[in-house]
Scaffold this active site. Structure first.
Site, PDB file in Angstrom:
ATOM      1  CB  VAL A  52       0.639  -1.497  -8.171  1.00  0.00           C
ATOM      2  CG1 VAL A  52      -0.064  -2.346  -7.114  1.00  0.00           C
ATOM      3  CG2 VAL A  52       1.307  -0.291  -7.533  1.00  0.00           C
ATOM      4  CB  THR A  53      -0.909  -4.028 -12.658  1.00  0.00           C
ATOM      5  OG1 THR A  53      -1.639  -2.813 -12.512  1.00  0.00           O
ATOM      6  CG2 THR A  53      -1.784  -5.061 -13.307  1.00  0.00           C
ATOM      7  N   GLY A  62      -5.804   3.381 -13.210  1.00  0.00           N
ATOM      8  CA  GLY A  62      -6.546   2.365 -12.478  1.00  0.00           C
ATOM      9  C   GLY A  62      -6.992   2.898 -11.128  1.00  0.00           C
ATOM     10  CG  MET A  63      -8.420   6.111 -10.374  1.00  0.00           C
ATOM     11  SD  MET A  63      -7.240   6.479  -9.058  1.00  0.00           S
ATOM     12  CE  MET A  63      -8.298   7.477  -7.976  1.00  0.00           C
ATOM     13  NE  ARG A  94      -1.775 -22.485 -14.264  1.00  0.00           N
ATOM     14  CZ  ARG A  94      -0.890 -22.383 -15.253  1.00  0.00           C
ATOM     15  NH1 ARG A  94       0.185 -21.631 -15.092  1.00  0.00           N
ATOM     16  NH2 ARG A  94      -1.063 -23.003 -16.391  1.00  0.00           N
ATOM     17  CG  HIS A  97       4.602  -9.465  -6.069  1.00  0.00           C
ATOM     18  ND1 HIS A  97       4.662  -9.475  -4.696  1.00  0.00           N
ATOM     19  CD2 HIS A  97       3.339  -9.078  -6.382  1.00  0.00           C
ATOM     20  CE1 HIS A  97       3.495  -9.092  -4.205  1.00  0.00           C
ATOM     21  NE2 HIS A  97       2.661  -8.851  -5.209  1.00  0.00           N
ATOM     22  N   GLY A 147      -5.445   2.102  -6.553  1.00  0.00           N
ATOM     23  CA  GLY A 147      -5.220   3.446  -7.078  1.00  0.00           C
ATOM     24  C   GLY A 147      -5.701   4.547  -6.149  1.00  0.00           C
ATOM     25  CG  ASP A 150       8.162  -9.929 -10.897  1.00  0.00           C
ATOM     26  OD1 ASP A 150       8.835  -9.119 -10.255  1.00  0.00           O
ATOM     27  OD2 ASP A 150       7.489 -10.840 -10.363  1.00  0.00           O
TER      28      ASP A 150
END
Length: 339
Positions: free
Chosen positions: A123-124, A12-13, A93, A180, A17, A128
């Protein structure tokens, strides 16, 4: 000399990223960075720009375009997952949930089948749930998979307290725990300075503050950034880089991260953020901090929110993630695909 180059993969850039790659370069953490993205034009541009920037780095680093050949990342020591589409969170949502999980389902099994034995830092969002899915499909020990979780949120809490007390943030121990997301809580009764609980210092005006207000400011920090520029990027990229550094340098640092809970805090079978020791073996130990009854209930409620999210996912077997071509099942509530 038997030197082993540090190899980091990034999937993922888009926004996070590239910033993670730049941070790895400027801190001199990585010798090589292997990057993947579905947007070939964006990927090619980032690889060019990052390679050009290494002239000014502490030491040589090479950034390699791996396109969507995820199997090439199997050689990496650590893989950062920064895939996804954050704008979906403003539309639906659950939109970001399904998109992020589908992305993970496209690469986790392929990389596993190619022999990956390293570590994942996810990170995505929802962090969790995606971390749990990567763990499930990767076949790795749970200690090898973690999410940035509330690592950044905990830093925000420390910053709020630091601004009020006029102390350096590194002098403060404070953690946001749980999801998170909106349901995370501040473990306020465990906040400490110089070995003293903050609650015990409240007679000094310098240390007297509204815990609920501080928690709210820490929770909402990301939304301020998103409101102004429709993304968060610098801080979360540095949070991911901080975890990577802890692994490759065996720092054994205590950070809040999203990790699998196997009975700690009375929770099992899910990833949630708690303080843990991170070193060369990944998540080396989960630390149970003291929480009062209200905080314990808040943490349990937050874990229930996480469970509710992964219960929305369509079933998808480990075998399906390793069978080409990968056919993704439709999630029952996935409004991205509704006419």
């Amino acid at each position: 000399m038997g030197y082993h180059p540090v190899s980091i993969g990034i999937i993922g850039m888009g926004h996070v990223g590239p910033h993670a790659a730049n941070s790895l370069i400027l801190q001199g953490i990585a010798d090589e960075i292997l990057v993947c993205d579905e947007n070939e034009d964006k990927l090619r541009a980032e690889v060019q720009d990052l390679n050009d920037s290494t002239v000014f780095a502490p030491h040589r680093a090479v950034i390699t375009n791996c396109h969507t050949d995820y199997e090439k990342l199997a050689q990496c020591d650590v893989i950062i997952n920064a895939s996804g589409q954050v704008t979906l969170s403003a539309i639906s949502r659950t939109g970001e949930l399904f998109k992020s999980v589908d992305d993970a389902r496209l690469f986790a099994g392929r990389i596993a089948a190619a022999g990956f034995t390293g570590y994942y830092v996810n990170v995505t969002n929802p962090c969790d749930v995606v971390a749990r899915e990567i763990f499930r499909l990767s076949g790795l020990p749970s200690s090898h998979v973690m999410g940035t979780g509330t690592c950044l949120d905990s830093a925000r809490l420390r910053t709020v307290i630091a601004l009020k007390t006029q102390l350096a943030p590194e002098s403060i121990q404070a953690y946001m725990v749980g999801e998170h997301g909106n349901s995370q809580i501040a473990a306020w009764s465990s906040v400490s300075i110089a070995g003293k609980l903050l609650n015990e210092l409240s007679d000094n005006p310098r240390f007297a503050m509204d815990g609920a207000e501080a928690e709210s400011l820490a929770r909402k920090g990301g939304y301020i950034a998103y409101h102004g520029k429709q993304r968060t990027e610098y801080a979360i990229a540095n949070a991911a880089t901080r975890i990577v550094r802890a692994i490759v340098h065996d720092e054994k640092v205590v950070l809040a991260a999203s990790v699998q809970l196997n009975g700690a805090y009375g929770q099992k079978g899910l990833f949630a953020s708690v303080p843990c020791i991170i070193g060369k073996d990944g998540v080396e130990e989960v630390l149970e901090i003291d929480m009062n009854d209200v905080e314990k209930q808040g943490f349990a409620d937050s874990c229930d929110v996480i469970r509710g999210n992964f219960e929305k996912l369509a079933p998808f077997s480990v075998e399906s993630s390793r069978t080409m071509p990968i056919v993704l099942p439709k999630h029952a509530e996935d409004d991205r695909r509704l006419d």
